[in-house]
Scaffold this motif. Sequence first.
Motif, mmCIF file in Angstrom:
data_model
loop_
_atom_site.group_PDB
_atom_site.id
_atom_site.type_symbol
_atom_site.label_atom_id
_atom_site.label_comp_id
_atom_site.label_asym_id
_atom_site.label_seq_id
_atom_site.Cartn_x
_atom_site.Cartn_y
_atom_site.Cartn_z
ATOM 1 N N LEU A 91 -29.445 66.755 8.378
ATOM 2 C CA LEU A 91 -29.303 65.369 7.946
ATOM 3 C C LEU A 91 -30.560 64.595 8.326
ATOM 4 C CD1 LEU A 91 -27.176 63.477 6.619
ATOM 5 C CD2 LEU A 91 -26.513 62.808 8.925
ATOM 6 N N PHE A 92 -31.291 64.127 7.322
ATOM 7 C CA PHE A 92 -32.525 63.377 7.560
ATOM 8 C C PHE A 92 -32.189 61.953 8.010
ATOM 9 C CE2 PHE A 92 -34.018 66.180 3.883
ATOM 10 C CZ PHE A 92 -34.456 67.184 4.734
ATOM 11 N N ALA A 93 -32.717 61.555 9.179
ATOM 12 C CA ALA A 93 -32.375 60.240 9.733
ATOM 13 C C ALA A 93 -33.621 59.570 10.289
ATOM 14 C CB ALA A 93 -31.318 60.390 10.825
ATOM 15 N N HIS A 94 -33.954 58.398 9.746
ATOM 16 C CA HIS A 94 -35.082 57.606 10.224
ATOM 17 C C HIS A 94 -34.592 56.203 10.593
ATOM 18 C CE1 HIS A 94 -36.843 60.794 7.741
ATOM 19 N NE2 HIS A 94 -37.877 60.724 8.559
ATOM 20 N N ALA A 95 -35.355 55.525 11.430
ATOM 21 C CA ALA A 95 -34.938 54.230 11.969
ATOM 22 C C ALA A 95 -34.455 53.239 10.908
ATOM 23 C CB ALA A 95 -36.073 53.614 12.790
ATOM 24 N N PRO A 96 -35.154 53.075 9.768
ATOM 25 C CA PRO A 96 -34.684 52.093 8.780
ATOM 26 C C PRO A 96 -33.309 52.428 8.200
ATOM 27 C CG PRO A 96 -36.980 52.685 8.380
ATOM 28 C CD PRO A 96 -36.456 53.656 9.387
ATOM 29 N N TYR A 97 -32.906 53.711 8.296
ATOM 30 C CA TYR A 97 -31.627 54.143 7.746
ATOM 31 C C TYR A 97 -30.528 54.264 8.798
ATOM 32 C CZ TYR A 97 -34.685 55.538 3.887
ATOM 33 O OH TYR A 97 -35.615 55.545 2.888
ATOM 34 N N ALA A 98 -30.860 53.951 10.040
ATOM 35 C CA ALA A 98 -29.914 54.155 11.140
ATOM 36 C C ALA A 98 -28.615 53.380 10.931
ATOM 37 C CB ALA A 98 -30.562 53.771 12.466
ATOM 38 N N LYS A 99 -28.693 52.232 10.264
ATOM 39 C CA LYS A 99 -27.491 51.422 10.047
ATOM 40 C C LYS A 99 -26.483 52.121 9.136
ATOM 41 C CE LYS A 99 -29.782 48.762 6.354
ATOM 42 N NZ LYS A 99 -30.213 47.409 5.943
ATOM 43 N N VAL A 150 -32.020 55.633 15.869
ATOM 44 C CA VAL A 150 -31.308 56.856 15.480
ATOM 45 C C VAL A 150 -30.522 57.404 16.655
ATOM 46 C CG1 VAL A 150 -31.591 59.268 14.777
ATOM 47 C CG2 VAL A 150 -32.841 57.459 13.577
ATOM 48 N N ARG A 151 -31.133 57.416 17.840
ATOM 49 C CA ARG A 151 -30.422 57.921 19.031
ATOM 50 C C ARG A 151 -29.155 57.120 19.287
ATOM 51 N NH1 ARG A 151 -35.638 58.220 21.151
ATOM 52 N NH2 ARG A 151 -35.304 56.331 22.393
ATOM 53 N N ALA A 152 -29.234 55.809 19.151
ATOM 54 C CA ALA A 152 -28.059 54.958 19.386
ATOM 55 C C ALA A 152 -26.973 55.238 18.354
ATOM 56 C CB ALA A 152 -28.474 53.490 19.338
ATOM 57 N N ALA A 153 -27.367 55.462 17.106
ATOM 58 C CA ALA A 153 -26.386 55.717 16.047
ATOM 59 C C ALA A 153 -25.698 57.061 16.219
ATOM 60 C CB ALA A 153 -27.082 55.653 14.682
ATOM 61 N N VAL A 154 -26.388 58.021 16.839
ATOM 62 C CA VAL A 154 -25.840 59.374 17.007
ATOM 63 C C VAL A 154 -25.007 59.495 18.279
ATOM 64 C CG1 VAL A 154 -26.472 61.814 17.336
ATOM 65 C CG2 VAL A 154 -27.700 60.421 15.667
ATOM 66 N N ASP A 155 -25.227 58.625 19.248
ATOM 67 C CA ASP A 155 -24.582 58.739 20.563
ATOM 68 C C ASP A 155 -23.073 58.939 20.484
ATOM 69 O OD1 ASP A 155 -26.751 58.728 22.178
ATOM 70 O OD2 ASP A 155 -26.686 56.581 22.663
ATOM 71 N N GLY A 156 -22.434 58.249 19.568
ATOM 72 C CA GLY A 156 -20.979 58.332 19.482
ATOM 73 C C GLY A 156 -20.468 59.622 18.863
ATOM 74 N N PHE A 157 -21.367 60.496 18.414
ATOM 75 C CA PHE A 157 -20.953 61.713 17.713
ATOM 76 C C PHE A 157 -21.309 62.997 18.460
ATOM 77 C CE2 PHE A 157 -21.540 58.435 14.520
ATOM 78 C CZ PHE A 157 -20.410 58.558 13.727
ATOM 79 N N GLY A 171 -19.153 64.827 -5.361
ATOM 80 C CA GLY A 171 -19.245 65.127 -3.937
ATOM 81 C C GLY A 171 -20.043 64.127 -3.135
ATOM 82 N N VAL A 172 -20.920 63.364 -3.810
ATOM 83 C CA VAL A 172 -21.839 62.481 -3.102
ATOM 84 C C VAL A 172 -21.767 61.075 -3.682
ATOM 85 C CG1 VAL A 172 -24.245 62.082 -2.422
ATOM 86 C CG2 VAL A 172 -23.404 64.420 -2.734
ATOM 87 N N ARG A 173 -21.752 60.091 -2.793
ATOM 88 C CA ARG A 173 -21.907 58.696 -3.190
ATOM 89 C C ARG A 173 -23.259 58.231 -2.663
ATOM 90 N NH1 ARG A 173 -18.250 54.650 -1.652
ATOM 91 N NH2 ARG A 173 -18.700 53.695 -3.666
ATOM 92 N N LYS A 174 -24.176 57.979 -3.563
ATOM 93 C CA LYS A 174 -25.544 57.602 -3.203
ATOM 94 C C LYS A 174 -25.703 56.099 -3.239
ATOM 95 C CE LYS A 174 -29.079 60.130 -3.865
ATOM 96 N NZ LYS A 174 -29.591 60.083 -2.471
ATOM 97 N N ARG A 175 -26.082 55.554 -2.114
ATOM 98 C CA ARG A 175 -26.236 54.116 -1.955
ATOM 99 C C ARG A 175 -27.586 53.680 -2.526
ATOM 100 N NH1 ARG A 175 -23.617 51.374 2.178
ATOM 101 N NH2 ARG A 175 -23.379 53.367 3.258
ATOM 102 N N LEU A 176 -27.569 52.703 -3.422
ATOM 103 C CA LEU A 176 -28.793 52.125 -3.952
ATOM 104 C C LEU A 176 -29.217 50.954 -3.079
ATOM 105 C CD1 LEU A 176 -28.019 52.081 -7.787
ATOM 106 C CD2 LEU A 176 -29.442 53.699 -6.546
ATOM 107 N N HIS A 177 -30.422 51.039 -2.551
ATOM 108 C CA HIS A 177 -30.949 49.953 -1.737
ATOM 109 C C HIS A 177 -32.470 50.008 -1.784
ATOM 110 C CE1 HIS A 177 -31.839 52.851 1.536
ATOM 111 N NE2 HIS A 177 -30.710 53.426 1.162
ATOM 112 N N ALA A 178 -33.119 49.000 -1.246
ATOM 113 C CA ALA A 178 -34.569 48.848 -1.404
ATOM 114 C C ALA A 178 -35.361 49.984 -0.777
ATOM 115 C CB ALA A 178 -35.005 47.514 -0.798
ATOM 116 N N LEU A 179 -34.802 50.663 0.226
ATOM 117 C CA LEU A 179 -35.530 51.730 0.912
ATOM 118 C C LEU A 179 -35.378 53.080 0.230
ATOM 119 C CD1 LEU A 179 -34.575 50.835 4.593
ATOM 120 C CD2 LEU A 179 -36.764 50.415 3.452
ATOM 121 N N ASN A 180 -34.510 53.145 -0.776
ATOM 122 C CA ASN A 180 -34.244 54.412 -1.446
ATOM 123 C C ASN A 180 -35.338 54.671 -2.478
ATOM 124 O OD1 ASN A 180 -33.197 56.528 -3.034
ATOM 125 N ND2 ASN A 180 -31.126 56.018 -2.391
#
Length: 312
Positions: free
Chosen positions: A10-18, A47-54, A209-218
């Motif tokens: 799973l690719f995860a970068h700071a702008p997508y952490a939310k 990213v670390r904060a978003a993953v902590d709960g998992f 299978g996938v719901r792709k979110r459209l947003h400015a960073l995509n």
Amino acid sequence: MTSPLVTVILFAHAPYAKFLGTSLTSILDQSYRRLEVLILGDGSAEVRAAVDGFVSDGRVTLCAQTRPYFLETANELMASSQGEYLGTWNADDIYNQRHVELLVQALESDRELGGAFDNTEYFAELGSHGEARRNLMIPESVAKSWSISRLSVQQIFNENFMTGPSSVIRRSAFERVGGYDSKIRLNCDLHWFYRLGAYFPVQFVDYVGVRKRLHALNNTAANPHYQFGVTELEDIRNCYPDVYHRIGKHVFNKKLGRKYFRLGAYYEKLGDLEKAREAYKNAMVLRKLSFRYGWEYFRSNWLTRSAKISCS
């Protein structure tokens, strides 16, 4: 009998952490339970904060980016992972419950398949009340016919319906064709799947299978990427000649010519007439019988000369 392990990177970068929490929850809630989820982070606190709960879920591991380009690290993770099947997904997407189950089912039913993929639904939250605009990547009428039989490399190449988040790849196919090409910085999954489809049949599963979110960073869903589309095809032609020949010269050049033409129109809109003329010329060379491509080249040639005269 034990079900095969599926590795999801799973690719995860700071702008997508939310978005990461929602995405990861949808993965861990899959009906198919045998998962190894490797979160390829950028080392950010977000990213670390978003993953902590998992991390208490034994299937989840946060991995560091060890190479300059994150897809190089993804290749290393795929090679060292334990899964018989591999997925490279995005942290801003949502994965519906039977996504993995049905893809694995298809791959287990046909051992010659190199990969399987399903449908994607685009959505964007609009307005203060959260209304959503939705549409399917593959229309329902097309989806039914595509799911009947294996897909050829020509179908994969022409339609661009197969994406990283919507797919699972067989490990042996990955070992045969390699992973992501580090030279390709956008449309990298398409480049990979053209190479995959050249050597292995692929199956489409008629399921969203996938719901792709459209947003400015995509980048690929929201922003123009004409130059990258040309670059990926030129790289296939120049660096993977066997893939080029398996796709077929006529099929390949038809698409590349169309990419050049669109790139020319894009440059012309930006006011860069020299680059527009060169792109139109490349389109005309590949599609000699196209009156439109020829006309646009000669028109752009005239515009370029007129601009030079007016500046002199």
